[in-house]
Design an enzyme around this catalytic site. Structure first.
Site, mmCIF file in Angstrom:
data_model
loop_
_atom_site.group_PDB
_atom_site.id
_atom_site.type_symbol
_atom_site.label_atom_id
_atom_site.label_comp_id
_atom_site.label_asym_id
_atom_site.label_seq_id
_atom_site.Cartn_x
_atom_site.Cartn_y
_atom_site.Cartn_z
ATOM 1 N N HIS A 52 0.808 -1.068 0.055
ATOM 2 C CA HIS A 52 0.037 -0.034 -0.069
ATOM 3 C C HIS A 52 0.941 1.278 -0.026
ATOM 4 O O HIS A 52 0.949 1.782 1.034
ATOM 5 C CB HIS A 52 -0.856 0.028 1.327
ATOM 6 C CG HIS A 52 -2.118 0.766 1.183
ATOM 7 N ND1 HIS A 52 -2.142 2.185 1.571
ATOM 8 C CD2 HIS A 52 -3.235 0.522 0.652
ATOM 9 C CE1 HIS A 52 -3.426 2.592 1.213
ATOM 10 N NE2 HIS A 52 -4.197 1.757 0.985
ATOM 11 N N ILE A 58 1.614 4.824 1.561
ATOM 12 C CA ILE A 58 0.647 5.490 2.068
ATOM 13 C C ILE A 58 -0.073 4.660 3.184
ATOM 14 O O ILE A 58 -0.644 3.534 2.932
ATOM 15 C CB ILE A 58 -0.576 6.022 1.127
ATOM 16 C CG1 ILE A 58 0.067 7.072 0.215
ATOM 17 C CG2 ILE A 58 -1.651 6.443 2.007
ATOM 18 C CD1 ILE A 58 -0.740 7.270 -0.756
ATOM 19 N N GLY A 61 -6.374 4.334 5.263
ATOM 20 C CA GLY A 61 -7.177 5.005 6.063
ATOM 21 C C GLY A 61 -7.838 4.304 6.954
ATOM 22 O O GLY A 61 -7.999 4.700 8.189
ATOM 23 N N VAL A 62 -8.146 3.112 6.916
ATOM 24 C CA VAL A 62 -8.716 2.221 7.826
ATOM 25 C C VAL A 62 -8.049 2.052 9.135
ATOM 26 O O VAL A 62 -8.174 1.909 10.290
ATOM 27 C CB VAL A 62 -9.299 0.718 7.338
ATOM 28 C CG1 VAL A 62 -10.447 1.159 6.452
ATOM 29 C CG2 VAL A 62 -8.321 -0.049 6.675
ATOM 30 N N GLU A 66 -8.403 2.738 12.953
ATOM 31 C CA GLU A 66 -8.044 1.855 14.001
ATOM 32 C C GLU A 66 -7.016 2.301 14.952
ATOM 33 O O GLU A 66 -7.501 2.032 16.212
ATOM 34 C CB GLU A 66 -7.510 0.654 13.362
ATOM 35 C CG GLU A 66 -6.808 -0.468 14.427
ATOM 36 C CD GLU A 66 -8.056 -1.176 15.176
ATOM 37 O OE1 GLU A 66 -7.790 -1.498 16.487
ATOM 38 O OE2 GLU A 66 -9.387 -1.190 14.966
#
Length: 147
Positions: A52, A58, A61-62, A66
Site C-alpha cells: 500500500h 501511504i 485510512g482504515v 483503528e
C-alpha cells in the site's frame, strides 16, 4: 485536570493488540473529563507499506481509524477502569474523512474527544494530525463486551 502519560509498555498492559496491529506508541495526556491524545510513529518498516503502495507508501485510512480507536480504547480502559476480561468492539464509524496521506516518517497525532457514554456505548470525535495538518477525522462508536 489530571494528566496521564503512557509509554508503549503501559499501553501493551491495557490494550490486547500486538505487532503488527498495535498502532499506538504513546499517550501523552488524558483529561479524565473527555480527552485523550495519542501518537503513532509511522515508519517504512510497517508491514502494510509493502502493498500500500509499492513506490508510493501511504498508511491505509482504515488503519488510521483503528489507531484512533485504540487511543480511545486506552482512554476508556484507564479512566472508567474497564475489567481485563473485556474486549472492545466497534459499533459504528460516522463522518469519516481522509484529508491528506500519511507517509513513512510522519508522526500521527490522534486527538480523541469523548462525546458521550450511553448504555455502554462510547462515542468519540477523532481527529488525526501530522504536524498541524488535519489528515483524518471521524466519529467512532465502540462498546466493551466479555471475551
Amino acid at each position: 485536570m489530571a494528566v496521564l502519560k503512557l509509554n508503549i509498555q503501559q499501553i501493551m498492559e491495557i490494550l490486547p493488540h500486538r505487532f503488527p496491529f498495535l498502532l499506538v506508541d504513546r499517550i501523552e495526556e488524558v483529561d479524565p473529563g473527555n480527552k485523550v491524545n495519542g501518537y503513532k510513529n509511522v515508519t517504512i518498516n510497517e508491514p502494510f507499506f509493502q502493498g500500500h503502495f509499492p513506490g508510493h507508501p501511504i498508511m491505509p485510512g482504515v488503519l488510521i481509524l483503528e489507531a484512533m480507536a485504540q487511543v480511545g480504547g486506552a482512554y476508556v480502559t484507564v479512566v472508567d477502569k474497564i475489567e481485563k476480561d473485556r474486549v472492545t468492539y466497534f459499533v459504528g464509524i460516522d463522518k469519516a474523512r481522509f484529508r491528506k496521506p500519511v507517509m513513512p516518517g510522519d508522526v500521527l497525532r490522534m486527538e480523541m474527544d469523548l462525546l458521550s457514554r450511553r448504555r455502554g456505548i462510547y462515542q468519540f470525535q477523532g481527529n488525526a494530525y501530522v504536524g498541524d495538518t488535519l489528515v483524518a477525522e471521524a466519529v467512532l462508536k465502540a462498546t466493551f463486551a466479555k471475551k
